[in-house]
Design an enzyme around this catalytic site. Structure first.
Site, PDB file in Angstrom:
ATOM      1  N   ARG A  97       0.716  -0.972   0.010  1.00 26.09           N
ATOM      2  CA  ARG A  97       0.001  -0.005   0.020  1.00 26.09           C
ATOM      3  C   ARG A  97       0.814   1.266  -0.013  1.00 26.09           C
ATOM      4  O   ARG A  97       0.499   2.184  -0.806  1.00 26.09           O
ATOM      5  CB  ARG A  97      -0.781  -0.118   0.940  1.00 26.09           C
ATOM      6  CG  ARG A  97      -1.979   1.273   1.243  1.00 26.09           C
ATOM      7  CD  ARG A  97      -2.976   1.080   2.610  1.00 26.09           C
ATOM      8  NE  ARG A  97      -3.456   2.565   2.615  1.00 26.09           N
ATOM      9  CZ  ARG A  97      -4.263   2.665   3.796  1.00 26.09           C
ATOM     10  NH1 ARG A  97      -4.645   1.703   4.487  1.00 26.09           N
ATOM     11  NH2 ARG A  97      -4.771   3.867   3.909  1.00 26.09           N
ATOM     12  N   CYS A 173     -18.878  -2.121   2.472  1.00 25.12           N
ATOM     13  CA  CYS A 173     -18.296  -0.884   2.959  1.00 25.12           C
ATOM     14  C   CYS A 173     -18.836  -0.396   4.210  1.00 25.12           C
ATOM     15  O   CYS A 173     -20.310  -0.371   4.228  1.00 25.12           O
ATOM     16  CB  CYS A 173     -18.279  -0.074   1.692  1.00 25.12           C
ATOM     17  SG  CYS A 173     -17.207   1.334   2.071  1.00 25.12           S
ATOM     18  N   HIS A 203     -17.438   3.525  -3.233  1.00 24.60           N
ATOM     19  CA  HIS A 203     -16.530   4.680  -2.865  1.00 24.60           C
ATOM     20  C   HIS A 203     -17.000   5.595  -4.067  1.00 24.60           C
ATOM     21  O   HIS A 203     -16.313   6.529  -4.512  1.00 24.60           O
ATOM     22  CB  HIS A 203     -15.087   4.345  -3.045  1.00 24.60           C
ATOM     23  CG  HIS A 203     -14.766   3.693  -1.735  1.00 24.60           C
ATOM     24  ND1 HIS A 203     -13.366   3.448  -1.364  1.00 24.60           N
ATOM     25  CD2 HIS A 203     -15.402   3.360  -0.590  1.00 24.60           C
ATOM     26  CE1 HIS A 203     -13.144   2.851  -0.073  1.00 24.60           C
ATOM     27  NE2 HIS A 203     -14.370   2.955   0.363  1.00 24.60           N
ATOM     28  N   TYR A 258     -15.646   9.887  -0.762  1.00 21.00           N
ATOM     29  CA  TYR A 258     -14.427   9.683  -2.000  1.00 21.00           C
ATOM     30  C   TYR A 258     -14.723  10.717  -2.917  1.00 21.00           C
ATOM     31  O   TYR A 258     -13.973  10.594  -3.907  1.00 21.00           O
ATOM     32  CB  TYR A 258     -14.279   8.276  -2.157  1.00 21.00           C
ATOM     33  CG  TYR A 258     -13.789   7.437  -0.867  1.00 21.00           C
ATOM     34  CD1 TYR A 258     -12.325   7.261  -1.213  1.00 21.00           C
ATOM     35  CD2 TYR A 258     -14.232   6.719  -0.159  1.00 21.00           C
ATOM     36  CE1 TYR A 258     -11.471   6.730  -0.300  1.00 21.00           C
ATOM     37  CE2 TYR A 258     -13.711   6.159   1.101  1.00 21.00           C
ATOM     38  CZ  TYR A 258     -12.312   6.221   1.024  1.00 21.00           C
ATOM     39  OH  TYR A 258     -11.438   5.252   1.865  1.00 21.00           O
TER      40      TYR A 258
HETATM   41  C1  G6P Z   1     -12.613   3.863   4.736  1.00 15.09           C
HETATM   42  C2  G6P Z   1     -12.934   3.047   3.632  1.00 15.09           C
HETATM   43  C3  G6P Z   1     -12.177   1.741   3.687  1.00 15.09           C
HETATM   44  C4  G6P Z   1     -10.940   1.920   3.764  1.00 15.09           C
HETATM   45  C5  G6P Z   1     -10.444   2.726   4.964  1.00 15.09           C
HETATM   46  C6  G6P Z   1      -9.098   3.067   4.962  1.00 15.09           C
HETATM   47  O1  G6P Z   1     -13.452   4.030   5.641  1.00 15.09           O
HETATM   48  O2  G6P Z   1     -14.282   2.843   3.453  1.00 15.09           O
HETATM   49  O3  G6P Z   1     -12.666   1.162   2.407  1.00 15.09           O
HETATM   50  O4  G6P Z   1     -10.355   0.561   3.941  1.00 15.09           O
HETATM   51  O5  G6P Z   1     -11.272   3.768   5.173  1.00 15.09           O
HETATM   52  O6  G6P Z   1      -8.627   3.250   6.270  1.00 15.09           O
HETATM   53  P1  G6P Z   1      -7.187   3.421   6.773  1.00 15.09           P
HETATM   54  O7  G6P Z   1      -7.179   3.488   8.355  1.00 15.09           O
HETATM   55  O8  G6P Z   1      -6.674   2.106   6.612  1.00 15.09           O
HETATM   56  O9  G6P Z   1      -6.473   4.372   6.176  1.00 15.09           O
END
Ligand code: G6P
Length: 444
Positions: A97, A173, A203, A258
Site C-alpha cells: 500500500r 463498505c 466509494h 470519496y
Molecule cells: C474507509 C474506507 C475503507 C478503507 C478505510 C481505510 O473508511 O471505506 O474502504 O479501508 O477507510 O482506512 P485506513 O485506516 O486503512 O486508512
C-alpha cells in the site's frame, strides 16, 4: 430447518479489525449461534494472527458464549463445511500500500488505497487471490456465503461473480454505515426515523434522505454539510469535508466522502502532497497505528475491543458484516447498503455488473430497492468509473498490458499519456511478485 451450530471462517483473520468482528458476533450470539470461528492467515501474518487470535479467545471466554476460536494458516482445513466466509485480506500487506500511494504521488497524481492508480493495483494483486479462495470454497463449502470487505470492495466482489462464477457473494463498505450514523446526528434525528437510499458503486455512490413521512431532507443536509461551517468528515482517513456548495446543490444528492477525489482533485492532491512531505503517506501512518494497536492487543488483561481501533478508517465495517450474516441467517430483512448484482436496479449500468445500493438483506441474500436512472451529472462519472472497473478486473485476470493501459487511460485521477504509462510500468515492476498473470514465472 435452520442449522444450529454455525461455522464462520475469516480469511485475513490476523487483521487489526478482527476484534470488532468478534465483538459483533458476541453481541448477536443469542440470535446468531456461531459455534466455530476460524481465523485464517498466511505464514507472513502468523505473528499478528497469534496476537489478535489470543485477544479473540479472551473476548469469547469473557463473554461466556458457547463458541470456539480456531487459529490456522491452513485455509483448506478451515473452509471445510463453513456456513459463512468473510474476507479481509491485504495482498502484499501495508508495504504494498505504501508503494501504491507513494509512486503516483511522485508523478504528481493522487496516491490512494482504493482510488486512482493505487486502487487499480490493489485490485490487480487481490483479484487472483480471491478467485483462488472461491475455487477452494467450491470444493469445501459450496453452500457458504462470502462476505467480502477486502478493498477495492466493489471490484473484488464483481470479479468473484464474473470470473469466479460465484453468486453468493456480498461486498461491504463502512461508508454508508458511517453516513447513516453521522448524518442523522447532523439532522438531530434518530437513524430509525430516517430513510437513506444509496446508489452507485463502491466509494462512488450518492444518497438521498427522507424522514418517516416521506419528506425529503437531502437539500437541508447539503446546506448543513456544505453551506457554512465545514462539517467533520465521516471517515478517519479523509480529513476534511468541504465541497463546492453550488455543485453539490445542483447534484441534488449527497455524494460520498470519496467524491472529494473527483470533485476537488486539485485540493486533494495538494493535501496529499503536503502530508506526504511532512509525515509520509496514509499507509505509513496506518503502519504506526497498527503497531500501537498490536501492542495493546498483546496485553493479556485485555478482553474487549480497544477504543483506539476507531483511528482506522474502516471502523464499523466488521460490525456491519456481522449484521449481514445475522440478517441472512434469520431472514431479518435488515436494510443495509451493500455491493451486489445490479439486476436493473440502476438503469444506467449493465444488468450483470455489481453496484452498491440499499437493500433488504433476506435469507436469500440482498434484494435491492429499485433506484432507476441518474441525472447526467452523476451518470457521466458513474459510467466512466464502472467501465474503468470492468477493464481493471479483466486485466487482473488476463494479465493483458493493453487492457490495463485502457483502465489507466479512463481513470479520471490519472493524467493519461506517456507519464501514466511510465508510472504503470513502475508499479508493475515493484508489485511483480504479486502479479503472476502479468509475468512469466522466470521473470518473477
Ligand atoms: C474507509 C474506507 C475503507 C478503507 C478505510 C481505510 O473508511 O471505506 O474502504 O479501508 O477507510 O482506512 P485506513 O485506516 O486503512 O486508512
Amino acid at each position: 430447518m435452520k442449522k444450529k451450530n454455525l461455522k464462520v471462517v475469516t480469511i485475513g483473520g490476523g487483521s487489526s479489525y478482527t476484534p470488532e468482528l468478534v465483538e459483533g458476533f458476541i453481541k448477536r450470539h443469542s440470535e446468531l449461534p456461531i459455534k466455530e470461528l476460524w481465523l485464517v492467515d498466511i505464514e507472513e501474518g502468523r505473528e499478528k494472527l497469534e496476537i489478535v487470535g489470543s485477544l479473540a479467545e479472551r473476548m469469547v471466554d469473557a463473554s461466556g458464549i458457547d463458541c470456539q476460536v480456531f487459529l490456522t494458516t491452513n485455509r483448506e482445513e478451515a473452509l471445510i463445511n463453513a456456513d459463512f466466509v468473510t474476507t479481509q485480506i491485504r495482498v502484499g500487506q501495508l508495504d504494498a500500500r505504501v508503494l501504491d500511494e507513494r509512486i503516483p504521488l511522485s508523478y504528481g497524481m493522487i496516491g490512494q488505497e482504493t482510488n486512482g492508480a493505487g486502487g487499480i493495483f490493489k485490485a490487480l494483486r487481490t483479484i487472483p487471490v480471491i478467485l483462488d479462495i472461491v475455487e477452494d470454497m467450491k470444493k469445501l463449502c459450496p453452500d457458504a456465503w462470502l462476505i467480502n470487505f477486502t478493498n477495492p470492495a466493489g471490484m473484488v466482489t464483481e470479479a468473484v461473480m464474473r470470473y469466479g462464477q460465484w453468486e453468493k457473494v456480498i461486498g461491504l463498505c463502512n461508508i454508508p454505515v458511517n453516513a447513516i450514523e453521522e448524518e442523522s446526528k447532523m439532522l438531530n434525528e434518530s437513524p430509525r426515523n430516517l430513510f437513506f437510499q444509496f446508489a452507485g458503486i463502491n466509494h462512488l455512490h450518492w444518497h438521498k434522505i427522507q424522514d418517516n413521512q416521506g419528506v425529503e431532507l437531502t437539500d437541508k443536509l447539503l446546506d448543513i454539510m456544505y453551506g457554512g461551517k465545514e462539517s467533520k468528515s465521516i471517515v478517519a482517513n479523509i480529513k476534511e469535508n468541504n465541497l463546492i456548495l453550488e455543485q453539490v446543490k445542483n447534484l441534488g444528492m449527497i455524494p460520498c466522502p470519496y467524491h472529494r477525489y473527483y470533485y476537488l482533485t486539485d485540493r486533494m492532491l495538494e493535501e496529499e502532497l503536503k502530508d506526504f512531505e511532512e509525515n509520509g503517506t496514509r499507509a505509513e501512518k496506518v503502519k504506526k497505528i497498527e503497531e500501537e494497536l498490536f501492542n495493546i492487543y498483546k496485553d493479556t488483561n485485555l478482553h474487549v475491543k480497544p477504543q483506539q481501533l476507531a483511528e482506522r478508517g474502516g471502523a464499523r465495517y466488521s460490525d456491519a458484516a456481522c449484521e449481514i450474516i445475522n440478517s441472512i441467517y434469520n431472514d431479518k430483512r435488515s436494510i443495509m447498503t451493500v455491493s451486489t448484482k445490479n439486476n436493473g436496479t440502476i438503469t444506467d449500468l449493465p444488468y450483470d455488473c455489481v453496484v452498491e445500493v440499499t437493500c433488504f438483506i433476506t435469507g436469500k441474500g440482498p434484494v435491492p430497492f429499485n433506484f432507476g436512472n441518474f441525472e447526467p451529472q452523476e451518470r457521466g462519472l458513474l459510467q466512466l468509473m464502472k467501465s474503468m472497473e470492468l477493464l481493471t478486473e479483466d486485466a487482473a485476470v488476463s494479465g493483458d498490458y493493453g487492457t490495463l493501459l485502457q483502465a489507466f487511460t479512463l481513470n479520471p485521477l490519472i493524467t493519461s499519456g506517456f507519464k501514466a504509462k511510465k508510472m504503470m510500468d513502475e508499479l508493475l515492476e515493484v508489485h511483480k511478485s504479486y502479479l503472476p498473470n502479468f509475468f512469466d514465472e522466470k521473470e518473477l
